[in-house]
Enzyme design. Structure first.
Site, PDB file in Angstrom:
ATOM      1  N   LYS A  71       0.802  -1.228   0.000  1.00  0.00           N
ATOM      2  CA  LYS A  71       0.000   0.000   0.000  1.00  0.00           C
ATOM      3  C   LYS A  71       0.836   1.280   0.000  1.00  0.00           C
ATOM      4  O   LYS A  71       0.374   2.322  -0.464  1.00  0.00           O
ATOM      5  CB  LYS A  71      -0.966   0.011   1.193  1.00  0.00           C
ATOM      6  CG  LYS A  71      -2.112  -0.991   1.076  1.00  0.00           C
ATOM      7  CD  LYS A  71      -3.110  -0.806   2.203  1.00  0.00           C
ATOM      8  CE  LYS A  71      -4.297  -1.725   2.048  1.00  0.00           C
ATOM      9  NZ  LYS A  71      -5.336  -1.486   3.079  1.00  0.00           N
ATOM     10  N   ASP A 107     -10.378   3.078   2.353  1.00  0.00           N
ATOM     11  CA  ASP A 107     -10.607   2.447   3.660  1.00  0.00           C
ATOM     12  C   ASP A 107     -11.392   3.349   4.604  1.00  0.00           C
ATOM     13  O   ASP A 107     -12.331   2.904   5.272  1.00  0.00           O
ATOM     14  CB  ASP A 107      -9.269   2.076   4.311  1.00  0.00           C
ATOM     15  CG  ASP A 107      -8.643   0.831   3.694  1.00  0.00           C
ATOM     16  OD1 ASP A 107      -9.384  -0.014   3.177  1.00  0.00           O
ATOM     17  OD2 ASP A 107      -7.403   0.715   3.740  1.00  0.00           O
TER      18      ASP A 107
END
Length: 290
Positions: A71, A107
């Protein structure tokens, strides 16, 4: 499904990748929305990440998701970053359009959508949220909450220096929005009394720690929304303790759902039916548990 030369390709990349429910979700949603697309799980080592992305640029790729451990590293090979993803310093969704790869982080949106209907009439600028832990998902959620405009996010972590580092990053972009505390009973009690929502962002409650909770049950209150980012098991020890006193509870399945739905919308322009998406994820979890 029938695959043709016009079929758009999407993927989730990580290492390992077998545990991901994203193929179950997105392939089901492509079928449900009649989008001509295919979603693949692709395992890739860190040293091969750049070569993989170069390959994506040569194919009929529409975008991809990123999971551990890429990420942060993925940001180095993208053409552009969404402003919030840049502040968070992590990307979990990439859109490939007009020969540009643009990184996003969905997220935090997933978490916010999963609590919106549960916080009732509390104005977001009056909302204080206590988050236990300091991992990557916590960072994304905490920054998204600050950007959303809540009153305060309190970060509690065993290593206080890590919480203080994250709080410093948050307050740099959103002054006064974050506070760091240690995982000590007195500090936790004060934070719980101040908060309307308590969130477990640690791994306590999974696998070998299934009987453990990050928060002593005597600190819980009936008025709280107690949220666990873990979705398997569906009811962790923290949530059992909260349910026992009548508190409202939620696990991490809807966060997983909504971060995926936003990624789908970024790729296709379509925001799918959450009921359909949740059913697809539950089917995937049930299949894994058999």
């Amino acid at each position: 499904m029938k695959i043709s030369a016009t079929t758009k390709i999407y993927a989730v990349i990580g290492d390992p990748i077998a545990q991901s429910l994203s193929p179950q979700l997105h392939n089901g949603l492509f079928q449900e929305t009649a989008v001509d697309a295919l979603y693949l799980p692709i395992a890739v080592k860190s040293e091969d990440l750049e070569k993989l992305i170069d390959g994506f640029r040569l194919m009929n790729f529409g975008g991809f998701n990123i999971t551990k451990p890429h990420k942060l590293e993925i940001m180095k090979v993208l053409d552009q970053l969404d402003p919030l993803a840049e502040k968070i310093g992590a990307v979990n969704t990439v859109v490939y359009r007009d020969e540009k790869m643009v990184g996003y982080n969905t997220d935090g949106f997933g978490f916010i959508k999963s609590i919106e209907s549960k916080i009732g009439e509390i104005p977001k600028d009056a909302l204080t949220i206590l988050i236990l832990g300091c991992g990557g998902a916590v960072k994304s959620v905490a920054m998204a909450l600050a950007d959303w405009g809540i009153k305060k996010v309190i970060i509690a972590n065993r290593t206080v220096a890590k919480a203080e580092e994250l709080v410093s990053q948050i307050n740099k972009s959103w002054p006064g929005k974050a506070q760091a505390i240690e995982m000590a009973p007195e500090a936790l009690k004060k934070a719980v009394d101040e908060a309307m929502v308590v969130v477990n962002g640690t791994s306590l409650g999974m696998a070998d720690t299934a009987l453990q909770s990050p928060l002593p049950k005597e600190l819980l209150k009936k008025e709280l929304l107690v949220y666990d980012m873990i979705y398997s098991p569906a009811v962790t020890q923290l949530l059992k303790d909260a349910q026992a006193i009548g508190a409202q509870t939620e696990n991490g399945l809807e966060m997983l759902l909504y971060q995926g739905l936003l990624a789908f919308e970024l790729w296709t322009g379509i925001f799918p039916d959450p009921v359909v998406g949740k059913k697809l994820l539950e089917e995937g979890i049930n299949a894994d548990e058999k």
